[in-house]
Design an enzyme around this catalytic site. Structure first.
Site, PDB file in Angstrom:
ATOM      1  N   ASP A   1      41.860   7.194  59.739  1.00 20.67           N
ATOM      2  CA  ASP A   1      40.601   7.635  60.329  1.00 20.67           C
ATOM      3  C   ASP A   1      40.763   8.507  61.584  1.00 20.67           C
ATOM      4  O   ASP A   1      40.951   9.702  61.487  1.00 20.67           O
ATOM      5  CB  ASP A   1      39.708   6.421  60.628  1.00 20.67           C
ATOM      6  CG  ASP A   1      39.308   5.680  59.356  1.00 20.67           C
ATOM      7  OD1 ASP A   1      40.021   5.833  58.347  1.00 20.67           O
ATOM      8  OD2 ASP A   1      38.304   4.967  59.358  1.00 20.67           O
TER       9      ASP A   1
ATOM     10  N   GLU B   1      39.767  -7.748  60.943  1.00 22.49           N
ATOM     11  CA  GLU B   1      40.150  -6.397  60.530  1.00 22.49           C
ATOM     12  C   GLU B   1      41.295  -5.859  61.394  1.00 22.49           C
ATOM     13  O   GLU B   1      42.216  -5.211  60.900  1.00 22.49           O
ATOM     14  CB  GLU B   1      38.932  -5.473  60.638  1.00 22.49           C
ATOM     15  CG  GLU B   1      39.191  -4.044  60.199  1.00 22.49           C
ATOM     16  CD  GLU B   1      37.967  -3.162  60.383  1.00 22.49           C
ATOM     17  OE1 GLU B   1      37.928  -2.083  59.764  1.00 22.49           O
ATOM     18  OE2 GLU B   1      37.052  -3.530  61.151  1.00 22.49           O
TER      19      GLU B   1
END
Length: 819
Positions: free
Chosen positions: A555, A789
């Site tokens: 990302d 996460e």
């Protein structure tokens, strides 16, 4: 004296000649007309050809791969896979089951604590619910599951067990046990709502007792034939009859499964009275009548809800019985269900120890239970989805509808990402493939069967209304030129090393593997031979501190500040080295002549000298990307002209300021995960001095080392923990990610076992990093109830979405030292 020469003026054509020309030959104007018409015709033909080419290219995007499907069309049917037909394949709900079929009957649980003047209906997993804990404690992915859910003032235990038989996947039973829990607002009265709903086909028939109690329902669907679902009367935890319960039921039509929560919520009414004998009376919310809002979707789902309201503690069991089971030994309820669950738990724990060996390796019992829960959460997050993607093609102005198809896959997060992610799945299967190689083979085949004629696979699979309802609109559209790390080659590499991929299976995979590999080499190549470049970087350099590269999976990890075709991306090159090596191994096993070319490519991409030539930044002392880059960038408030008289003052945005023009160079200020890829994928020679340099960077606390794992970006980077926009917080700019740390631990274990000058250094780092990761993930699980996460690089605290039961569960393989 020069004599003047008179020029003879030619005579004009005679009348007869003029007539002949006029009648038999075209004049100038006619020639021009013919040329114009020809030009127009050619232009029209070219335009028509252009349209046809564009149409053909666009149609290829939504045309499935021509190779025969790897999986037979009936692979998920009860006739072929009866044990896997039913399962907890709805990871987006707290508790529910469905079949592996396109239009499955779905079943599920909702619950409603009866609090004064407050409706808190739980159904789909939502981070906004803020539950203190929920997740599977035991789940074998096939026969049973045990889950614990802690709500505020309430603890639920959900259990299911399946029993084979008949022609439609057999029977199953549920047990839901509810207990009060010490809290500031303990729950004393609870409503449990069990439901069944069709999805476009099938019939449900309610059987109601005493006007309000849905005692059972019977139904018929194409995949299940005839069946019965019975809602047993509630009991106490010991199995005695519960002293008092109130009942309600709802029969309604909905526009789809994704609307079930809304249908139930809109049907709730507070007019009902809970009146136990000798106790106080109180009003409670219960399902009453559903009236669809004007303009609601055309009904597609038939819904039946059984609501039981009672005081805690309590237990309710639900039994599904297939009409095709001719002789069953008795109902799977009460003591029979207790014994069946105990048998499954014992078998699970024995198999877990045989697979991972934590007990014989001296792992404490509590950590063993944590590891069992981590694996169970990944198995319990397997979902079966069916539907179509929406695809954007450069050759089409409008989104294209991809052909419908199924996907059997694990999901990263039940609350935040309950859908398929291509690069996540390769990591998921590293764990699941150790548990059950056959499961990984099927999941891998499901993904490859979604490939289009060009060899492209969408990086997100958002299939079906339930999956789409959890995705913001801007992320639904998939782009046919967007890649993702080909981590499924990691899965295949492991299956090959386990001897769990026979030649027959590989022959079915091979044509699609070839197309997938070729697609990367055709669409993601870099400016020089043996270099690669991620396509799809954000092009808006005005707002982003550093334009994101979502296709890389990393990302917002820092890349070249100004995207350009001259970029060379180190991580993609390393992924392609891995892919080439696996392709070579598969081709050699199959005796394919193309093996030599795959092997040549693998050798070239892992050649350390060539790798250094393209990616070693001598001035930075590390491997790096290359591109049009300036490190002198920042975010600042834009200067706006004063507004017109009477107009409000606009809010200035944060925009990017470039203080020094970019130039083609190695990307500075980006030491982190990308820099480590030659080590992570074990491409460096054991005697490479670059290996020693990377080991030093890993262990440096000023750079990547923390007591909790390796941070994603060096603390010395100017982009460390920096927002990418005003509202876009750092993601891969410092936090600790378990998937890359697993690759690091695996690589250190590899280099710690090879002869070379850095063997002892790698072995020591392996022991330290492994202990730090296991210790922190386990500690955060105990404190918060979840796998996360990512983890904070300063405190070790879990952050991002939760539960993240995807690649964070790779901690199990670290505990078992299975690489």
């Amino acid at each position: 004296m020069v004599r003047e020469r008179r020029r003879k003026v030619p005579e004009g054509p005679r009348p007869q000649q003029r007539k002949e020309r006029q009648e038999g030959r075209p004049g100038l104007s006619q020639i021009c007309t013919l040329l114009a018409l020809s030009s127009c015709a050619l232009g029209c033909a070219a335009f028509a050809y252009s349209l046809y080419s564009k149409w053909w290219l666009a149609s290829r995007v939504v045309t499935l791969h021509p190779a025969p499907p790897i999986l037979p069309r009936n692979i998920s049917s009860p006739a072929v896979s009866p044990q896997r037909f039913w399962g907890s394949y709805r990871p987006q709900v707290y508790f529910g089951m469905k079949t592996r079929s396109p239009r499955s009957l779905v079943t599920g649980l909702m619950w409603l604590p009866q609090l004064e003047r407050e409706v808190t209906l739980r159904h789909t997993c939502e981070q906004s619910d803020g539950l203190p804990r929920y997740g599977w404690l035991r789940h074998d992915g096939l026969r049973f599951g045990v889950q614990e859910i802690r709500d505020f003032g309430l603890r639920l235990r959900t259990e299911f067990a399946k029993r084979p038989g008949g022609q439609h996947g057999g029977d199953w039973s549920w047990r839901v046990t509810a207990q009060p829990e010490n809290a500031s607002t303990p729950v004393s009265i609870l409503s449990l709502l069990f439901y069944a709903a069709t999805d476009g086909q099938g019939v449900l028939q309610p059987h109601v007792e005493q006007k309000t109690r849905l005692a059972s329902l019977t139904g018929t669907t194409e995949e299940l034939g005839h069946f019965t679902i019975t809602f047993q009367r509630p009991t106490t935890e010991t199995g005695t009859v519960h002293p008092y319960a109130s009942y309600n039921y709802l029969q309604a039509e909905a526009g789809g499964l994704h609307l079930l929560t809304d249908v139930v919520k809109s049907s709730l009414s507070p007019r009902f009275v809970y009146a136990p004998p000798g106790g106080p009376k109180r009003h409670y919310f219960a399902v009453d009548t559903y009236r669809a809002a004007p303009g609601a979707q055309e009904p597609r789902s038939h819904l039946l809800v059984h609501q039981v309201t009672l005081a805690l503690p309590c237990r309710v069991e639900v039994v599904f019985e297939s009409g095709s089971v001719a002789q069953r030994p008795g109902r799977l309820v009460g003591e029979a269900l207790t014994q069946e669950l105990a048998r499954h738990v014992a078998a699970f724990e024995q198999r877990f120890e045989e697979t991972f060996g934590l007990a014989r390796k001296g792992v404490p019992l509590k950590q063993q239970h944590f590891a069992q829960a981590a694996l169970s959460n990944m198995l319990g997050a397997l979902g079966y989805f069916h539907g179509h993607s929406l695809v954007h093609s450069p050759h089409s102005e409008q989104p294209l509808r991809y052909p419908e198809g199924p996907l059997f896959t694990a999901v990263p997060s039940r609350s935040f990402f309950p859908r398929g992610f291509l690069w996540d799945e390769g990591f998921h299967q590293l764990l699941l493939g150790r548990w059950e190689p056959a499961l990984s083979r099927e999941v891998l085949a499901h993904w490859l069967d979604l490939m289009n004629a060009e060899g492209w696979i969408a990086r997100e699979q958002i299939l079906g209304d339930e999956a789409r309802a959890k995705v913001p609109g801007e992320f639904v559209l998939q782009h046919s030129d967007a890649a993702n790390p080909p981590t499924l080659f990691l899965t295949l590499q492991q299956l090959l090393s386990q001897g769990a991929a026979d030649p027959g299976y590989l022959r079915h995979l091979y044509p699609r593997l070839q197309s997938w590999y070729d697609w990367y080499n055709r669409t993601q190549t870099g400016p020089l031979p043996f270099t690669f470049r991620w396509r799809g970087r954000d092009q808006d350099t005005h707002l982003f501190l550093n334009p994101k590269t979502l296709t890389s999976g990393l990302d917002d990890y820092p890349r070249a500040s100004h995207p350009s075709p001259e970029e060379r991306h180190l991580d993609l090159r390393c992924w392609m080295a891995l892919a080439s090596a696996v392709m070579a191994e598969v081709a050699e096993l199959l005796g394919d002549p193309g093996a030599a070319e795959y092997r040549r490519m693998a050798q070239a991409l892992s050649d350390n000298e060539l790798l250094e030539q393209h990616h070693w930044a001598q001035g930075l002392g590390t491997f790096a990307d290359y591109g049009n880059h300036s490190q002198a960038v920042g975010l600042a408030r834009e200067h706006l002209p004063p507004p017109a008289p009477g107009q409000p003052l606009p809010t200035p945005r944060l925009v990017r300021v470039v203080r020094k023009p970019p130039k083609l160079q190695y990307v500075s200020g980006a030491l982190g995960y990308v820099s480590l890829f030659p080590l992570l994928l074990k491409l460096l020679r054991a005697d490479s001095p670059r290996l020693g340099s990377l080991l030093g960077d890993m262990r440096s606390q000023k750079k990547l080392w923390t007591p909790f794992g390796l941070r994603s970006l060096s603390r010395a980077s100017p982009l460390y923990l920096k927002h990418n926009t005003e509202h876009d917080p750092p993601y891969w700019r410092g936090p600790i990610w378990i998937n890359v740390n697993y690759l690091a631990v695996r690589a250190l274990h590899h280099y710690g076992g090879l002869e070379g000058p850095y063997r002892e250094q790698a072995a020591a780092l392996y022991q330290e990093l492994r202990a730090n990761l296991i210790g922190n993930v386990y500690r955060q699980y105990l404190e918060t109830g979840y796998l996360w996460e990512q983890y904070n690089d300063s405190t070790g605290r879990g952050q991002g979405c939760y539960p993240f039961t995807g690649w964070s569960a790779l901690v199990v393989l670290m505990m078992a030292e299975e690489y």
